[in-house]
Design an enzyme around this catalytic site. Structure first.
Site, PDB file in Angstrom:
ATOM      1  N   CYS A   1      95.906 -32.301  51.185  1.00 21.66           N
ATOM      2  CA  CYS A   1      94.732 -32.737  51.945  1.00 21.66           C
ATOM      3  C   CYS A   1      93.978 -31.481  52.332  1.00 21.66           C
ATOM      4  CB  CYS A   1      95.156 -33.521  53.184  1.00 21.66           C
ATOM      5  SG  CYS A   1      93.810 -33.934  54.330  1.00 21.66           S
TER       6      CYS A   1
ATOM      7  N   HIS B   1      92.241 -30.843  54.809  1.00 20.77           N
ATOM      8  CA  HIS B   1      92.423 -30.516  56.221  1.00 20.77           C
ATOM      9  C   HIS B   1      93.631 -29.608  56.443  1.00 20.77           C
ATOM     10  CE1 HIS B   1      89.787 -34.027  56.823  1.00 20.77           C
ATOM     11  NE2 HIS B   1      89.634 -33.650  58.075  1.00 20.77           N
TER      12      HIS B   1
ATOM     13  N   CYS C   1      87.832 -33.836  49.229  1.00 18.01           N
ATOM     14  CA  CYS C   1      88.778 -34.683  49.951  1.00 18.01           C
ATOM     15  C   CYS C   1      89.747 -35.260  48.932  1.00 18.01           C
ATOM     16  CB  CYS C   1      88.026 -35.803  50.672  1.00 18.01           C
ATOM     17  SG  CYS C   1      89.080 -37.059  51.435  1.00 18.01           S
TER      18      CYS C   1
ATOM     19  N   ASP D   1      83.242 -34.528  52.691  1.00 18.89           N
ATOM     20  CA  ASP D   1      84.584 -34.925  53.119  1.00 18.89           C
ATOM     21  C   ASP D   1      84.408 -35.948  54.228  1.00 18.89           C
ATOM     22  OD1 ASP D   1      87.369 -35.000  53.525  1.00 18.89           O
ATOM     23  OD2 ASP D   1      87.346 -33.294  54.891  1.00 18.89           O
ATOM     24  N   SER D   2      85.504 -36.544  54.642  1.00 22.45           N
ATOM     25  CA  SER D   2      85.442 -37.467  55.768  1.00 22.45           C
ATOM     26  C   SER D   2      85.113 -36.741  57.070  1.00 22.45           C
ATOM     27  CB  SER D   2      86.766 -38.216  55.921  1.00 22.45           C
ATOM     28  OG  SER D   2      87.830 -37.297  56.159  1.00 22.45           O
TER      29      SER D   2
ATOM     30  N   GLU E   1      90.729 -32.544  62.940  1.00 20.22           N
ATOM     31  CA  GLU E   1      89.418 -32.983  63.409  1.00 20.22           C
ATOM     32  C   GLU E   1      89.233 -32.727  64.900  1.00 20.22           C
ATOM     33  OE1 GLU E   1      86.742 -34.200  61.826  1.00 20.22           O
ATOM     34  OE2 GLU E   1      87.758 -33.883  59.908  1.00 20.22           O
TER      35      GLU E   1
END
Length: 261
Positions: free
Chosen positions: A180, A182, A69, A6-7, A148
């Site tokens: 997403c 996240h 992601c 993932d990012s 994040e």
């Protein structure tokens, strides 16, 4: 090994589901933290990153790759499969299909990054699986970055989330897709706002089931986990307790490592 990337730390929600489904599998998680977030990047940039990271994981020996992601899947999973035709790849797409099937009101919503919200892949997903329901796409800029930075329950975000969700609920939406990876970590904020009016739809468990089907011998390892990042790898391990994933740390085979990917 099974490679998951993932990012940043959002894909840890998918990693956790895979670890629960395959407790003996050896797992590698790579966070492209030097280039996050993906949500505000153009598709060409994301494709370059996905192909570079994918090559790194394949060369490391991963037999199954999970693009954990939504943004990267929408922008680059087709290019990834073309570049690595012999490697099973699992993408993560918003759960539009189950949400549409479960909706009683005929109104569903997708919460997504700016990139995913405008993507052709999401539009195709909606046309294919949600033709009988009305789909409201809600771009949520900055939400992935908030995860994040582990600022998950600050009062200003609670009010921001309420501003996004209240109009959707007022319109009769009864299924809200977390578009997403996240966003799974924002459930403690989102669920009290949504209450009994709607269900939050996540696909992490479905992705894990697909990994089980594809894994074969990769499911039988030593239960080890490697955490890799393109910047600040120690932050990955530090994030585990904050995200309720302390148990994943017991599988770590060494300290998080910096990689050039």
């Amino acid at each position: 090994m099974i490679g998951v990337f993932d990012s940043g730390i959002g894909g840890l929600s998918v990693l956790a589901a895979i670890a629960r489904a395959m407790p003996r599998a050896d797992l590698v998680y790579l966070a492209d933290t030097a280039h996050l977030p993906y949500g505000d990047k153009d598709d060409a940039y994301i494709r370059r990153r996905v192909l570079r990271i994918g090559r790194h994981l394949v060369e490391r020996g991963c037999g199954v790759i999970v693009v954990a992601c939504n943004t990267a899947t929408a922008a680059a999973v087709a290019a990834f499969r073309k570049a690595f035709p012999d490697v099973p790849v699992v993408g993560v797409e918003p759960g539009v299909k189950p949400a549409a099937a479960m909706s009683r009101s005929g109104q569903i919503a997708v919460l997504a990054t700016t990139s995913t919200a405008r993507s052709r892949r999401l539009a195709q997903l909606i046309r294919r699986h949600a033709g009988e329901v009305h789909v409201r796409i809600e771009a949520c800029p900055g939400w992935a970055t908030r995860v994040e930075t582990l600022r998950l329950d600050e009062p200003d975000f609670v009010e921001e989330a309420r501003r996004h969700l209240t109009p959707l609920l007022a319109a009769g939406v009864d299924q809200i897709v977390l578009g997403c990876t996240h966003y799974a970590f924002l459930r403690p904020v989102l669920e009290p706002i949504v209450g009994s009016q709607a269900m939050l739809v996540d696909v992490a468990d479905a992705v894990a089931r697909q990994c089980v089907r594809l894994a074969g011998e990769a499911a039988q390892g030593r239960s080890e986990l490697a955490l890799l990042a393109t910047a600040d790898p120690a932050r990955l391990q530090a994030a585990l307790p904050a995200l309720g994933l302390t148990w994943l740390g017991t599988r770590l085979s060494g300290a998080p490592c910096l990689v050039i990917a």
